[in-house]
Design an enzyme around this catalytic site. Structure first.
Site, PDB file in Angstrom:
ATOM      1  N   GLU A  61       0.739  -1.541  -0.347  1.00  0.00           N
ATOM      2  CA  GLU A  61       0.091  -0.127   0.004  1.00  0.00           C
ATOM      3  C   GLU A  61       0.508   1.280   0.204  1.00  0.00           C
ATOM      4  O   GLU A  61       0.083   2.736   0.146  1.00  0.00           O
ATOM      5  CB  GLU A  61      -0.799  -0.486   1.204  1.00  0.00           C
ATOM      6  CG  GLU A  61      -1.735  -1.137   1.259  1.00  0.00           C
ATOM      7  CD  GLU A  61      -1.020  -2.562   1.892  1.00  0.00           C
ATOM      8  OE1 GLU A  61      -2.073  -3.679   1.818  1.00  0.00           O
ATOM      9  OE2 GLU A  61       0.395  -2.755   2.516  1.00  0.00           O
ATOM     10  N   HIS A  67      14.073   8.603  10.036  1.00  0.00           N
ATOM     11  CA  HIS A  67      15.072   9.059  10.623  1.00  0.00           C
ATOM     12  C   HIS A  67      15.109   9.774  11.796  1.00  0.00           C
ATOM     13  O   HIS A  67      13.910  10.275  11.725  1.00  0.00           O
ATOM     14  CB  HIS A  67      15.267  10.170   9.337  1.00  0.00           C
ATOM     15  CG  HIS A  67      17.149  10.534   9.133  1.00  0.00           C
ATOM     16  ND1 HIS A  67      17.905   9.475   8.873  1.00  0.00           N
ATOM     17  CD2 HIS A  67      17.891  11.119   9.935  1.00  0.00           C
ATOM     18  CE1 HIS A  67      18.840   9.707   8.657  1.00  0.00           C
ATOM     19  NE2 HIS A  67      19.028  11.504   9.393  1.00  0.00           N
TER      20      HIS A  67
END
Length: 145
Positions: A61, A67
């Protein structure tokens, strides 16, 4: 008007040390994808000196990515899903719980809207939340434009 997808962009502050652990962050994001009812296809995580983590979970999907800056207790989280069966909000909540974020700034973008003319656009909502009690014992959600 059925959107093609939902995209969450999250700034998480006051995160726990776990955001510096590559293996743990990979486990958290893969489990978040599963909890969102998404199918995991590929996983790639990497440590950046001195101790940041970057990673992506590719799902049928779309994706989940992070990060981190552990020295700042900060994590950037990006979750995009399409289809009517996925729950990206569940994935966001799960990740934030696991990293013990104290404060978040969330932007939700509803993508792929169209009025039947095949000219697609998006809409967005943004808000901030105190997730853990602060010094005065208060906790809450504050809408922000």
């Amino acid at each position: 008007m059925n959107p093609k997808g939902h995209h969450y962009i999250v700034e998480a502050s006051g995160c726990a040390e776990v955001i510096g652990e590559v293996d743990k962050m990979q486990e958290i994001l893969v489990e978040a994808a599963r909890r969102a009812n998404a199918q995991v296809w590929a996983v790639s995580f990497h440590r950046f000196p001195p101790n940041g983590v970057s990673g992506v979970v590719v799902i049928s999907e779309s994706h989940l990515s992070i990060h981190t800056w552990p020295e700042l207790e900060y994590m950037a989280l990006d979750i995009y899903t399409c289809g009517s069966d996925t729950r990206p909000d569940v994935a966001v909540d799960y990740v934030l719980e696991k990293v013990k974020a104290k404060h978040t700034h969330v932007t939700e973008i509803t993508r792929g809207l169209d009025d039947g003319d095949r000219e697609f656009y998006h809409s967005l909502i943004t808000w901030e939340e105190q997730l853990r009690q602060n010094d005065d014992g208060q906790r809450g959600k504050k809408p922000k434009s």
